[in-house]
Scaffold this motif. Structure first.
Motif, PDB file in Angstrom:
ATOM      1  N   GLU A 169       0.870  -1.183   0.000  1.00 26.12           N
ATOM      2  CA  GLU A 169       0.000   0.000   0.000  1.00 26.12           C
ATOM      3  C   GLU A 169       0.904   1.229   0.000  1.00 26.12           C
ATOM      4  O   GLU A 169       1.728   1.393   0.907  1.00 26.12           O
TER       5      GLU A 169
ATOM      6  N   GLY B 286       1.434   5.047   0.532  1.00 25.54           N
ATOM      7  CA  GLY B 286       0.760   6.113   1.280  1.00 25.54           C
ATOM      8  C   GLY B 286      -0.150   5.497   2.325  1.00 25.54           C
ATOM      9  O   GLY B 286      -1.343   5.760   2.400  1.00 25.54           O
TER      10      GLY B 286
ATOM     11  N   GLU C   7       5.090   4.611   3.804  1.00 26.77           N
ATOM     12  CA  GLU C   7       4.653   5.926   4.275  1.00 26.77           C
ATOM     13  C   GLU C   7       5.863   6.850   4.430  1.00 26.77           C
ATOM     14  O   GLU C   7       6.873   6.471   5.019  1.00 26.77           O
ATOM     15  N   LEU C   8       5.691   8.066   3.923  1.00 27.44           N
ATOM     16  CA  LEU C   8       6.778   9.044   3.883  1.00 27.44           C
ATOM     17  C   LEU C   8       7.114   9.627   5.257  1.00 27.44           C
ATOM     18  O   LEU C   8       8.280   9.846   5.574  1.00 27.44           O
ATOM     19  N   TYR C   9       6.102   9.892   6.079  1.00 26.24           N
ATOM     20  CA  TYR C   9       6.339  10.690   7.285  1.00 26.24           C
ATOM     21  C   TYR C   9       6.472   9.839   8.551  1.00 26.24           C
ATOM     22  O   TYR C   9       5.589   9.038   8.875  1.00 26.24           O
TER      23      TYR C   9
ATOM     24  N   ASP D 122      10.064   7.313   0.592  1.00 24.81           N
ATOM     25  CA  ASP D 122       9.307   8.031  -0.426  1.00 24.81           C
ATOM     26  C   ASP D 122       9.042   7.078  -1.594  1.00 24.81           C
ATOM     27  O   ASP D 122       9.981   6.481  -2.145  1.00 24.81           O
ATOM     28  N   ALA D 123       7.782   6.966  -1.983  1.00 26.03           N
ATOM     29  CA  ALA D 123       7.401   6.047  -3.059  1.00 26.03           C
ATOM     30  C   ALA D 123       8.065   6.396  -4.393  1.00 26.03           C
ATOM     31  O   ALA D 123       8.088   5.562  -5.301  1.00 26.03           O
TER      32      ALA D 123
ATOM     33  N   ASN E 190      -4.849   4.162  -1.473  1.00 27.68           N
ATOM     34  CA  ASN E 190      -6.071   4.504  -0.742  1.00 27.68           C
ATOM     35  C   ASN E 190      -6.043   5.965  -0.312  1.00 27.68           C
ATOM     36  O   ASN E 190      -5.147   6.381   0.426  1.00 27.68           O
ATOM     37  N   PHE E 191      -7.006   6.739  -0.826  1.00 26.71           N
ATOM     38  CA  PHE E 191      -7.186   8.132  -0.386  1.00 26.71           C
ATOM     39  C   PHE E 191      -5.883   8.926  -0.518  1.00 26.71           C
ATOM     40  O   PHE E 191      -5.485   9.657   0.387  1.00 26.71           O
TER      41      PHE E 191
ATOM     42  N   ASP F 235      -3.169  11.670  -1.555  1.00 20.86           N
ATOM     43  CA  ASP F 235      -3.274  13.137  -1.537  1.00 20.86           C
ATOM     44  C   ASP F 235      -3.672  13.618  -2.934  1.00 20.86           C
ATOM     45  O   ASP F 235      -3.039  13.240  -3.925  1.00 20.86           O
TER      46      ASP F 235
ATOM     47  N   THR G  67     -10.138   2.180   5.382  1.00 19.18           N
ATOM     48  CA  THR G  67      -8.957   2.915   5.841  1.00 19.18           C
ATOM     49  C   THR G  67      -9.432   3.977   6.835  1.00 19.18           C
ATOM     50  O   THR G  67     -10.632   4.235   6.961  1.00 19.18           O
TER      51      THR G  67
ATOM     52  N   TYR H 164      -9.073   7.222   6.523  1.00 24.96           N
ATOM     53  CA  TYR H 164      -9.716   8.303   5.765  1.00 24.96           C
ATOM     54  C   TYR H 164     -11.091   7.885   5.274  1.00 24.96           C
ATOM     55  O   TYR H 164     -12.022   8.682   5.246  1.00 24.96           O
TER      56      TYR H 164
HETATM   57  C1  LIG Z   1      -4.443  11.286   2.677  1.00 30.64           C
HETATM   58  S1  LIG Z   1      -3.399  10.160   3.469  1.00 30.64           S
HETATM   59  C2  LIG Z   1      -4.281   8.594   3.365  1.00 30.64           C
HETATM   60  C3  LIG Z   1      -3.781   7.580   4.348  1.00 30.64           C
HETATM   61  C4  LIG Z   1      -4.425   6.186   4.272  1.00 30.64           C
HETATM   62  N1  LIG Z   1      -4.104   5.525   3.018  1.00 30.64           N
HETATM   63  C5  LIG Z   1      -5.916   6.249   4.473  1.00 30.64           C
HETATM   64  O1  LIG Z   1      -6.649   6.019   3.508  1.00 30.64           O
HETATM   65  O2  LIG Z   1      -6.360   6.499   5.612  1.00 30.64           O
HETATM   66  C6  LIG Z   1      -2.124   9.933   2.249  1.00 30.64           C
HETATM   67  C7  LIG Z   1      -0.816   9.413   2.830  1.00 30.64           C
HETATM   68  O3  LIG Z   1       0.095   9.163   1.760  1.00 30.64           O
HETATM   69  C8  LIG Z   1       1.396   9.540   2.174  1.00 30.64           C
HETATM   70  N2  LIG Z   1       2.207   9.801   0.976  1.00 30.64           N
HETATM   71  C9  LIG Z   1       1.976  10.757   0.056  1.00 30.64           C
HETATM   72  N3  LIG Z   1       2.922  10.740  -0.900  1.00 30.64           N
HETATM   73  C10 LIG Z   1       3.784   9.740  -0.561  1.00 30.64           C
HETATM   74  C11 LIG Z   1       4.978   9.238  -1.137  1.00 30.64           C
HETATM   75  N4  LIG Z   1       5.493   9.782  -2.262  1.00 30.64           N
HETATM   76  N5  LIG Z   1       5.595   8.201  -0.540  1.00 30.64           N
HETATM   77  C12 LIG Z   1       5.092   7.659   0.601  1.00 30.64           C
HETATM   78  N6  LIG Z   1       3.964   8.105   1.210  1.00 30.64           N
HETATM   79  C13 LIG Z   1       3.319   9.131   0.633  1.00 30.64           C
HETATM   80  C14 LIG Z   1       1.145  10.778   3.011  1.00 30.64           C
HETATM   81  O4  LIG Z   1       2.218  11.079   3.884  1.00 30.64           O
HETATM   82  C15 LIG Z   1      -0.137  10.408   3.758  1.00 30.64           C
HETATM   83  O5  LIG Z   1       0.133   9.791   5.003  1.00 30.64           O
END
Ligand SMILES: C[S@@+](CC[C@H](N)C(=O)[O-])C[C@H]1O[C@@H](n2cnc3c(N)ncnc32)[C@H](O)[C@@H]1O
Length: 214
Positions: free
Chosen positions: A44, A46, A69-71, A96-97, A115-116, A118, A191, A193
């Motif tokens: 998955e 993000g 996940e990035l953060y 970072d993906a 999923n969801f 950004d 999820t 979100y």
């Molecule tokens: C809006 S949240 C959705 C989280 C989860 N998938 C959900 O549906 O509850 C999007 C997540 O994708 C992560 N994300 C965005 N771009 C990314 C990247 N290039 N690499 C890894 N994670 C990333 C963000 O840090 C964030 O936590």
């Protein structure tokens, strides 16, 4: 995703490499050894706070899951969930993906979940969307032949954009739903979100996109 500064997150992540895999580039081509079996590996991208990968892993013990996940401040919540769940078939990567091909070899991944993601609604940020063509190329490079992306979102604009991006790339679209929670789709795992937005009455869109490279 609102980010809160969590200075202790980095330490907690490095103390739990059995869940948040350290130096994942060293595992490229060896993920089946990491899991100790030949089961398919689904990722998955993000993953956020990890509810989806954890519950998918619980429901499907014959599949290995990796949440990306990035953060740190977000993945640390997913880590808490994994520690609590004690499941052998789920891991996390704090990366970072954009660099997915550093961590996975050709045909090492059985499926990609988005999923969801950004939405990045401004045109000048199109390249950051996880369904932009450069990401579709990265997924193609690590997926099995005929591999699939399973995509859910509440964001109509991102969904429309992604359908066009998938089609432009030559992916075959399947099981398209414009209202997942009022469809006959069975076994949906929500999820964070998805729970939040559907509770507010938002419709959830879903599609499966398959590469035509068998
Ligand atoms: C809006 S949240 C959705 C989280 C989860 N998938 C959900 O549906 O509850 C999007 C997540 O994708 C992560 N994300 C965005 N771009 C990314 C990247 N290039 N690499 C890894 N994670 C990333 C963000 O840090 C964030 O936590």
């Amino acid at each position: 995703m609102r980010l809160r500064h969590k200075p202790w997150a980095s330490e907690k992540i490095s103390e739990n490499p059995q869940y948040v895999v350290a130096q994942p580039e060293e595992k490229k081509g060896k993920w089946n050894e990491v899991f100790g079996n030949d089961n398919p590996i689904h990722i998955e991208v993000g993953t956020g706070k990890g509810q989806f990968v954890t519950e998918m892993a619980r429901a499907n013990p014959e599949v290995n899951y990796i949440g990306i996940e990035l953060y740190e401040s977000v993945i640390v919540t997913a880590l808490d969930r994994l520690i609590e769940a004690e499941l052998p078939n789920v891991k996390l990567l704090n990366v970072d993906a954009r660099h997915l091909t550093d961590f996975f070899a050709t045909e090492e991944v059985g499926r990609v979940y988005l999923n969801f993601s950004d939405p990045w609604p401004k045109n000048r940020h199109e390249k950051r969307r996880l369904t932009y063509k450069t990401f579709l190329k990265l997924y193609e490079d690590i997926l099995i032949k005929g591999g699939e992306i399973h995509f859910k979102t509440d964001n109509q604009g991102l969904f429309e954009y992604s359908l066009m991006s998938f089609s432009w790339y030559g992916l075959h679209l399947k099981f398209l739903s414009l209202d997942l929670h009022n469809s006959d789709f069975e076994g949906n795992i929500m999820t964070e979100y998805e729970e939040k937005f559907s509770a507010k009455g938002q419709r959830i869109y879903r599609v499966e996109a398959q590469y035509q490279n068998q």
